[in-house]
Scaffold this motif. Structure first.
Motif, mmCIF file in Angstrom:
data_model
loop_
_atom_site.group_PDB
_atom_site.id
_atom_site.type_symbol
_atom_site.label_atom_id
_atom_site.label_comp_id
_atom_site.label_asym_id
_atom_site.label_seq_id
_atom_site.Cartn_x
_atom_site.Cartn_y
_atom_site.Cartn_z
ATOM 1 N N VAL A 1 -62.105 3.662 -22.551
ATOM 2 C CA VAL A 1 -62.629 4.330 -21.362
ATOM 3 C C VAL A 1 -61.746 4.024 -20.153
ATOM 4 C CG1 VAL A 1 -64.609 4.517 -19.814
ATOM 5 C CG2 VAL A 1 -64.965 4.311 -22.275
ATOM 6 N N ARG B 1 -58.525 5.994 -20.304
ATOM 7 C CA ARG B 1 -58.768 7.400 -19.985
ATOM 8 C C ARG B 1 -59.002 7.584 -18.483
ATOM 9 N NH1 ARG B 1 -57.625 12.552 -20.875
ATOM 10 N NH2 ARG B 1 -59.351 13.938 -20.313
ATOM 11 N N MET B 2 -59.780 6.694 -17.880
ATOM 12 C CA MET B 2 -60.080 6.803 -16.460
ATOM 13 C C MET B 2 -58.852 6.563 -15.594
ATOM 14 S SD MET B 2 -63.194 7.746 -16.111
ATOM 15 C CE MET B 2 -63.414 7.408 -14.364
ATOM 16 N N VAL C 1 -60.494 10.648 -9.482
ATOM 17 C CA VAL C 1 -61.840 11.062 -9.079
ATOM 18 C C VAL C 1 -61.868 11.414 -7.597
ATOM 19 C CG1 VAL C 1 -64.254 10.342 -8.917
ATOM 20 C CG2 VAL C 1 -62.880 9.670 -10.891
ATOM 21 N N ALA D 1 -64.982 4.040 -9.646
ATOM 22 C CA ALA D 1 -65.387 4.960 -10.711
ATOM 23 C C ALA D 1 -64.962 4.434 -12.077
ATOM 24 C CB ALA D 1 -64.775 6.341 -10.464
ATOM 25 N N ARG D 2 -63.752 3.853 -12.133
ATOM 26 C CA ARG D 2 -63.269 3.314 -13.406
ATOM 27 C C ARG D 2 -64.124 2.137 -13.863
ATOM 28 N NH1 ARG D 2 -58.558 2.933 -11.943
ATOM 29 N NH2 ARG D 2 -58.405 0.749 -11.352
ATOM 30 N N ALA E 1 -67.505 3.427 -15.051
ATOM 31 C CA ALA E 1 -67.457 4.035 -16.378
ATOM 32 C C ALA E 1 -67.298 2.975 -17.466
ATOM 33 C CB ALA E 1 -66.305 5.040 -16.448
ATOM 34 N N ALA F 1 -70.549 1.162 -17.792
ATOM 35 C CA ALA F 1 -71.537 1.969 -18.505
ATOM 36 C C ALA F 1 -71.263 1.963 -20.004
ATOM 37 C CB ALA F 1 -71.529 3.397 -17.969
ATOM 38 N N ALA F 2 -69.977 2.053 -20.377
ATOM 39 C CA ALA F 2 -69.639 2.009 -21.801
ATOM 40 C C ALA F 2 -70.000 0.667 -22.421
ATOM 41 C CB ALA F 2 -68.154 2.301 -21.995
#
Length: 404
Positions: A93, A96-97, A102, A336-337, A340, A343-344
């Protein structure tokens, strides 16, 4: 595609019959018969393989058929583990981020109305319609009561006195309390001016008969009124007036007591609770909530009008800042990274369980239909390819047989 594949198989069967009937007329019909015969075998074999994935061929309970319905729970668990092991890993993740800006995307969406209408319009209108439907479907009084109850509970658990004391202390340190004292002095002057007749009446009632007969009561009342007016004027003109100093000392003591005196804090808490228990406050809050609800409904029903007003100007200003301030953009992208990745890491297992439990909750017919619709065209191409490849192999075999 199913009809095409089945039609091709029927066509091969018809071709086989025609070739079989004309086998003695010319040697070429032997090649046609070999092609059609092998094509039927290949087409039927692939039809059986494709059908066996989703159901029993011809309804016969042949072993190792209807694979998807019989193994739907295992398929759900495998799919969930595949998601977890290949997509919901924090470092995947994060990588990817790293490639997603963002801040730039949000800034461009906020500043470009045309782009917003094309790229984000559907999302904005969908979210606005959902919000409006929710606000309209919920009972206004019950919803207002819930919000009021939540706010009341938060206020009841909040120790107001220390906060008031700290605010008053900070205001006095920065001399921001001076306008308050000035306002009190001016208000007192206006009150005295508007109520001179009350002072005169009070002096007249308390004066003796001799003072009233001689008119000294009126003189005394004038002196009192003039003296009070002069005192207030001096206080308004002189920031260092002794009475103003006394007032500041009183405010300093009040700020100290609000922060450190238990009795004062208890009085403030009782006053706060009495205010919260007052029905008049509840009625006032209900009116405020109705106005807020009406404003939210208006914004939700017409998001373009909302974005065209002051809120739209603020949104565009924010979007321009996001695009022009690299440091702010880096901060938002980092946030944001991290969000994310967090959250993962925190909810990856929950997402996996959601996928697995959802698939387990489907009945066999549902999962069969959904998977067959998802990959159905490719499966029918397998049948078509099997028919054609089988026919080609049969043609080669017949040719080799003729040469031997």
């Amino acid at each position: 595609m199913r009809r095409i594949a089945t039609g091709l198989l029927v066509a091969m069967a018809a071709l086989f019959v025609v070739a079989r009937l004309n086998a003695g007329l010319h040697p070429a019909w032997g090649y046609v018969q070999g092609f059609a015969e092998a094509a039927m075998v290949g087409g039927l074999a692939d039809w059986f393989a494709v059908t066996a994935l989703f159901r029993h061929p011809l309804g016969l309970p042949i072993p190792h058929t209807a694979i998807v319905p019989r193994n739907k729970d295992r398929i759900g668990d495998t799919l969930a583990l595949f998601l977890k092991d290949n997509f919901l890993i924090p470092h995947v993740v994060a990588r990817r981020m790293q490639r997603i800006d963002v801040a730039e995307a949000v800034g461009r969406w906020l500043t470009d109305p045309v782009s917003g209408a094309q790229a984000g319009g559907r999302m904005r209108y969908g979210a606005a319609r959902l919000a409006a439907n929710m606000l309209e479907s919920l009972d206004p009084e019950r919803l207002g009561g819930m919000v009021r109850g939540a706010l009341s509970n938060q206020l009841r658990g909040l120790h107001v006195a220390p906060l008031l004391g700290q605010a008053l202390d900070a205001a006095m340190t920065e001399r921001r309390h001076m306008p308050l004292i000035d306002g009190i002095v001016l208000w007192a002057g206006r009150v005295l001016e508007a109520n001179e007749h009350l002072v005169r009446a009070m002096v007249h009632e308390r004066a003796g008969a001799v003072m009233r007969w001689t008119g000294l009561d009126e003189t005394l009342a004038n002196k009192i009124i003039d003296g009070l007016a002069k005192l207030l004027a001096d206080m308004a003109a002189d920031p260092d007036h002794p009475l103003r100093t006394k007032a500041e000392e009183g405010l300093e003591k009040l700020a100290h007591d609000l922060q450190h005196d238990a009795e004062t804090q208890a009085k403030v808490e009782r006053f706060k609770n009495d205010m919260l228990d007052n029905p008049a406050l509840g009625d006032w809050w209900q009116g405020v909530w109705e106005r807020i609800r009406a404003a939210l409904l208006g914004m939700a029903r017409d998001p373009d009008a909302m974005m065209a007003g002051r809120l739209g100007e603020m949104s565009r200003a924010l979007g321009e800042t996001l695009q022009s301030d690299p440091r702010l953009a880096r901060t938002i992208n980092r946030f944001a990274r991290r969000a994310a990745v967090g959250a993962a890491a925190d909810y990856g297992d929950a997402i996996v369980r959601l996928v697995s439990d959802t698939v387990r909750g489907w009945d066999a017919a549902t999962i069969t239909l959904r998977l067959e619709n998802a990959v159905g065209r490719d499966l029918q191409y397998i049948r078509i390819n099997g028919t054609l490849v089988g026919g080609s192999v049969g043609l080669v075999i017949h040719a080799v047989e003729g040469w031997l």
